[in-house]
Design a protein around this motif. Structure first.
Motif, PDB file in Angstrom:
ATOM      1  N   THR A 192     -24.409  29.134  -5.438  1.00  0.00           N
ATOM      2  CA  THR A 192     -23.966  29.240  -6.823  1.00  0.00           C
ATOM      3  C   THR A 192     -22.856  30.249  -6.939  1.00  0.00           C
ATOM      4  O   THR A 192     -22.444  30.853  -5.976  1.00  0.00           O
ATOM      5  CB  THR A 192     -25.150  29.655  -7.719  1.00  0.00           C
ATOM      6  N   GLY A 193     -22.349  30.466  -8.153  1.00  0.00           N
ATOM      7  CA  GLY A 193     -21.169  31.306  -8.387  1.00  0.00           C
ATOM      8  C   GLY A 193     -21.398  32.767  -8.161  1.00  0.00           C
ATOM      9  O   GLY A 193     -22.318  33.177  -7.475  1.00  0.00           O
ATOM     10  N   CYS A 194     -20.500  33.587  -8.742  1.00  0.00           N
ATOM     11  CA  CYS A 194     -20.506  35.017  -8.464  1.00  0.00           C
ATOM     12  C   CYS A 194     -21.069  35.802  -9.623  1.00  0.00           C
ATOM     13  O   CYS A 194     -21.187  35.323 -10.726  1.00  0.00           O
ATOM     14  CB  CYS A 194     -19.082  35.484  -8.178  1.00  0.00           C
ATOM     15  N   SER A 195     -21.410  37.050  -9.337  1.00  0.00           N
ATOM     16  CA  SER A 195     -21.893  37.932 -10.383  1.00  0.00           C
ATOM     17  C   SER A 195     -20.723  38.464 -11.175  1.00  0.00           C
ATOM     18  O   SER A 195     -19.588  38.387 -10.767  1.00  0.00           O
ATOM     19  CB  SER A 195     -22.660  39.095  -9.753  1.00  0.00           C
ATOM     20  N   SER A 196     -20.988  39.010 -12.339  1.00  0.00           N
ATOM     21  CA  SER A 196     -19.910  39.519 -13.174  1.00  0.00           C
ATOM     22  C   SER A 196     -20.128  40.975 -13.512  1.00  0.00           C
ATOM     23  O   SER A 196     -21.133  41.562 -13.200  1.00  0.00           O
ATOM     24  CB  SER A 196     -19.818  38.702 -14.467  1.00  0.00           C
ATOM     25  N   GLY A 197     -19.163  41.546 -14.193  1.00  0.00           N
ATOM     26  CA  GLY A 197     -19.204  42.971 -14.520  1.00  0.00           C
ATOM     27  C   GLY A 197     -17.873  43.589 -14.236  1.00  0.00           C
ATOM     28  O   GLY A 197     -16.982  42.961 -13.710  1.00  0.00           O
ATOM     29  N   SER A 198     -17.700  44.851 -14.575  1.00  0.00           N
ATOM     30  CA  SER A 198     -16.405  45.497 -14.367  1.00  0.00           C
ATOM     31  C   SER A 198     -16.535  46.747 -13.532  1.00  0.00           C
ATOM     32  O   SER A 198     -15.707  47.635 -13.588  1.00  0.00           O
ATOM     33  CB  SER A 198     -15.791  45.853 -15.729  1.00  0.00           C
ATOM     34  N   LYS A 199     -17.578  46.811 -12.719  1.00  0.00           N
ATOM     35  CA  LYS A 199     -17.804  47.993 -11.893  1.00  0.00           C
ATOM     36  C   LYS A 199     -17.205  47.808 -10.514  1.00  0.00           C
ATOM     37  O   LYS A 199     -17.053  46.712 -10.028  1.00  0.00           O
ATOM     38  CB  LYS A 199     -19.309  48.251 -11.746  1.00  0.00           C
ATOM     39  N   THR A 200     -16.900  48.939  -9.884  1.00  0.00           N
ATOM     40  CA  THR A 200     -16.482  48.949  -8.487  1.00  0.00           C
ATOM     41  C   THR A 200     -17.573  49.608  -7.686  1.00  0.00           C
ATOM     42  O   THR A 200     -18.019  50.691  -8.015  1.00  0.00           O
ATOM     43  CB  THR A 200     -15.182  49.746  -8.326  1.00  0.00           C
ATOM     44  N   ARG A 241     -14.947  39.103  -8.504  1.00  0.00           N
ATOM     45  CA  ARG A 241     -15.648  39.985  -7.562  1.00  0.00           C
ATOM     46  C   ARG A 241     -15.011  39.856  -6.191  1.00  0.00           C
ATOM     47  O   ARG A 241     -15.000  38.779  -5.596  1.00  0.00           O
ATOM     48  CB  ARG A 241     -17.129  39.629  -7.517  1.00  0.00           C
ATOM     49  N   LEU A 242     -14.481  40.958  -5.680  1.00  0.00           N
ATOM     50  CA  LEU A 242     -13.767  40.983  -4.407  1.00  0.00           C
ATOM     51  C   LEU A 242     -14.485  41.931  -3.455  1.00  0.00           C
ATOM     52  O   LEU A 242     -14.719  43.088  -3.788  1.00  0.00           O
ATOM     53  CB  LEU A 242     -12.318  41.431  -4.632  1.00  0.00           C
ATOM     54  N   GLU A 254     -25.278  34.840  -4.796  1.00  0.00           N
ATOM     55  CA  GLU A 254     -24.372  35.862  -5.343  1.00  0.00           C
ATOM     56  C   GLU A 254     -23.104  35.972  -4.494  1.00  0.00           C
ATOM     57  O   GLU A 254     -22.616  37.063  -4.194  1.00  0.00           O
ATOM     58  CB  GLU A 254     -25.094  37.206  -5.422  1.00  0.00           C
ATOM     59  N   ALA A 255     -22.564  34.842  -4.097  1.00  0.00           N
ATOM     60  CA  ALA A 255     -21.351  34.837  -3.285  1.00  0.00           C
ATOM     61  C   ALA A 255     -20.199  35.449  -4.058  1.00  0.00           C
ATOM     62  O   ALA A 255     -19.936  35.070  -5.202  1.00  0.00           O
ATOM     63  CB  ALA A 255     -20.997  33.413  -2.878  1.00  0.00           C
ATOM     64  N   PRO A 256     -19.473  36.398  -3.473  1.00  0.00           N
ATOM     65  CA  PRO A 256     -18.297  36.965  -4.147  1.00  0.00           C
ATOM     66  C   PRO A 256     -17.231  35.894  -4.336  1.00  0.00           C
ATOM     67  O   PRO A 256     -17.160  34.922  -3.576  1.00  0.00           O
ATOM     68  CB  PRO A 256     -17.818  38.049  -3.170  1.00  0.00           C
ATOM     69  N   ASP A 257     -16.379  36.088  -5.321  1.00  0.00           N
ATOM     70  CA  ASP A 257     -15.275  35.151  -5.528  1.00  0.00           C
ATOM     71  C   ASP A 257     -14.300  35.217  -4.359  1.00  0.00           C
ATOM     72  O   ASP A 257     -13.788  34.195  -3.893  1.00  0.00           O
ATOM     73  CB  ASP A 257     -14.525  35.490  -6.821  1.00  0.00           C
ATOM     74  N   ILE A 258     -13.998  36.445  -3.906  1.00  0.00           N
ATOM     75  CA  ILE A 258     -13.063  36.662  -2.809  1.00  0.00           C
ATOM     76  C   ILE A 258     -13.741  37.509  -1.743  1.00  0.00           C
ATOM     77  O   ILE A 258     -14.340  38.546  -2.053  1.00  0.00           O
ATOM     78  CB  ILE A 258     -11.778  37.361  -3.284  1.00  0.00           C
ATOM     79  N   MET A 259     -13.655  37.069  -0.506  1.00  0.00           N
ATOM     80  CA  MET A 259     -14.190  37.824   0.628  1.00  0.00           C
ATOM     81  C   MET A 259     -13.050  38.166   1.576  1.00  0.00           C
ATOM     82  O   MET A 259     -11.904  37.786   1.354  1.00  0.00           O
ATOM     83  CB  MET A 259     -15.294  37.031   1.320  1.00  0.00           C
ATOM     84  N   PHE A 260     -13.359  38.872   2.617  1.00  0.00           N
ATOM     85  CA  PHE A 260     -12.362  39.430   3.512  1.00  0.00           C
ATOM     86  C   PHE A 260     -12.767  39.125   4.943  1.00  0.00           C
ATOM     87  O   PHE A 260     -13.932  39.270   5.302  1.00  0.00           O
ATOM     88  CB  PHE A 260     -12.315  40.944   3.279  1.00  0.00           C
ATOM     89  N   SER A 298     -14.320  31.910  -2.200  1.00  0.00           N
ATOM     90  CA  SER A 298     -15.555  31.136  -2.257  1.00  0.00           C
ATOM     91  C   SER A 298     -15.287  29.788  -2.908  1.00  0.00           C
ATOM     92  O   SER A 298     -14.665  29.704  -3.974  1.00  0.00           O
ATOM     93  CB  SER A 298     -16.613  31.894  -3.065  1.00  0.00           C
ATOM     94  N   SER A 299     -15.775  28.731  -2.288  1.00  0.00           N
ATOM     95  CA  SER A 299     -15.610  27.398  -2.869  1.00  0.00           C
ATOM     96  C   SER A 299     -16.446  27.230  -4.134  1.00  0.00           C
ATOM     97  O   SER A 299     -16.233  26.292  -4.901  1.00  0.00           O
ATOM     98  CB  SER A 299     -16.013  26.326  -1.846  1.00  0.00           C
TER      99      SER A 299
END
Length: 450
Positions: A23-31, A63-64, A115-121, A341-342
């Protein structure tokens, strides 16, 4: 800052979950920071660029997750994200830092927990299981890839799809202190003989020519690889390490490998007793302080070198293995790569961010702060550091060789190989026997394979 806890799946459950749709990613504005590294804070900046808006006016969060350890890279990323957020009101980027030693396991846990991040490295070809499982997006036709150096895109390609956006063109080479060269009346060498004449000239002045991080197993390998990839590609030995790993050919029967190890052994003849205790961090400090004039390593170290010596003058040249200057090509490969993430629910915002990373302004920020050559071949390096200008000149003149042509040993084979190299260079000159080294490596590799 509130800590986020993630589920840990058993190996059996994890395998099943990875086969299912994440499923998609988590949200929020924290680092956040996950693992060994410190957290980052996003800064505001006044900048311009392409914008994207949330569909319903709500704030969109990307989320990166990355594992960049160098502070110069983190600072560059922070600056680029701050500029993107200023240009894109309503879009926030949450950054998490994970330990480089366990990032693949961490990604598996995130995906298994939904909880896959939107962008991974990471490097797509070392994460092929994620590509095969359908977890990474194919970026082949995305705008961010349009100006990427083709050989970097090739390194992110699996079965015809491009599964990562490389932000820089990494190099392995010999970095050198220009002030020390000028004071010694020396110029950057272009051939193997010139290279060792320079080394001898410094040695005769009582200055050890090379930084040797011999307490760092990977630093030992970088010395060899700074010239061997070019040598292997030029002599038809592209598959030498993999052939060894798979039992097809032994290193002790390869004349090119023997020649390379003789050169590698000669590097070690310029060491002193203290080099056995020098790790990567100490090596960077020693180089920045002007203790030694040359460092055979990767471009990733230069951000920290210049941070420690902001008034320093540094250049680079391909470590020459041949007396034909045209043979000595610059090692170029991927290093810092963003994968998507797809299953992201924020594709528009995610692609806007990667397009922003790929633009001229961000490319210049990356070069000026991270001190790495941008992957965008259209961007000018006129205002960049000297060594980056020199990298660009090698790229423009097609004097480069792709690291992907000469794949390394993998997993425990790589560890065994690098351990043998480390043991070898720390021996006294009279004890280093290249023939024995190659026989020992063949034996270790065969033992692992059985």
């Amino acid at each position: 800052m509130k800590k986020r806890y993630f589920k840990r799946a058993s190996a059996l459950l994890l395998a099943g979950l990875l086969a299912a749709t994440a499923t998609g990613c988590s949200s929020g504005s924290k680092t956040e920071t996950v693992g060994e590294t410190t957290s980052q804070e996003t800064k505001e900046a006044d900048n311009k660029g392409e914008t994207t808006k949330a569909a319903s006016g709500d704030e969109v969060t990307i989320r990166l997750v990355h594992y960049m350890g160098e502070q110069s890279k983190r600072d560059a990323l922070d600056a680029m994200i701050a500029a993107f957020e200023a240009a894109n009101p309503g879009v926030k980027v949450d950054v998490e830092v994970v330990a480089s030693s366990s990032y693949i396991a961490t990604y598996k846990n995130y995906i298994a927990a939904g909880e896959a991040p939107d962008i991974m490295f990471g490097k797509p070809q070392t994460m092929k299981e994620f590509v095969d499982g359908g977890y990474f997006m194919d970026l082949k036709d995305e705008d961010c890839m349009k100006n990427v150096l083709p050989m970097l895109a090739d390194e992110c390609t699996i079965d015809g799809g491009v599964y990562g956006f490389p932000i820089d063109a990494q190099v392995k080479a010999t970095f050198y202190n220009k002030k020390m060269f000028k004071e010694a009346g020396l110029e950057a060498p272009k051939t193997k003989d010139e290279f060792f004449k320079v080394a001898d000239a410094f040695n005769d002045k009582g200055i050890k020519p090379f930084v040797h991080p011999y307490n760092f197993i990977h630093g030992v390998f970088h010395e060899l690889d700074s010239f061997f990839t070019s040598m292997a590609a030029s002599t038809g030995n592209e598959s030498v390490w993999r052939d060894s790993q798979e039992g097809k050919k032994e290193l002790s029967d390869n004349a090119t490998v023997k020649e390379a190890m003789e050169m590698f052994s000669k590097f070690a003849s310029y060491k002193d007793a203290g080099d056995a205790a020098v790790d990567q961090t100490q090596g960077i400090q020693n180089f920045a302080a002007g203790q030694r004039p040359m460092y055979m390593n990767g471009g990733w170290l230069m951000g920290d070198v210049i941070a420690a010596s902001p008034d320093g003058e540094f250049g680079m040249f391909p470590t020459p293995w041949s007396n034909n200057a045209q043979d000595n090509k610059l090692w170029v490969g991927i290093d810092d790569v963003f994968v998507v993430s797809s299953q992201t629910k924020q594709k528009e915002a995610v692609m806007a961010l990667l397009n922003y990373f790929a633009n001229e302004e961000s490319s210049k920020t990356w070069m000026s702060t991270a001190k790495l050559m941008t992957s965008n071949v259209t961007v000018s390096t006129d205002d960049a550091d000297d060594f980056i200008k020199e990298i660009k000149s090698y790229i423009d003149n097609d004097m480069i060789v792709s690291k992907s042509l000469v794949p390394d040993y993998t997993s425990e084979y790589s560890t065994a190989f690098r351990t043998k190299l480390q043991e070898f260079v720390t021996l006294d000159d009279s004890q280093r026997d290249v023939a024995k080294l190659l026989q020992d490596i063949d034996y270790e590799i065969a033992s692992i394979r059985q």
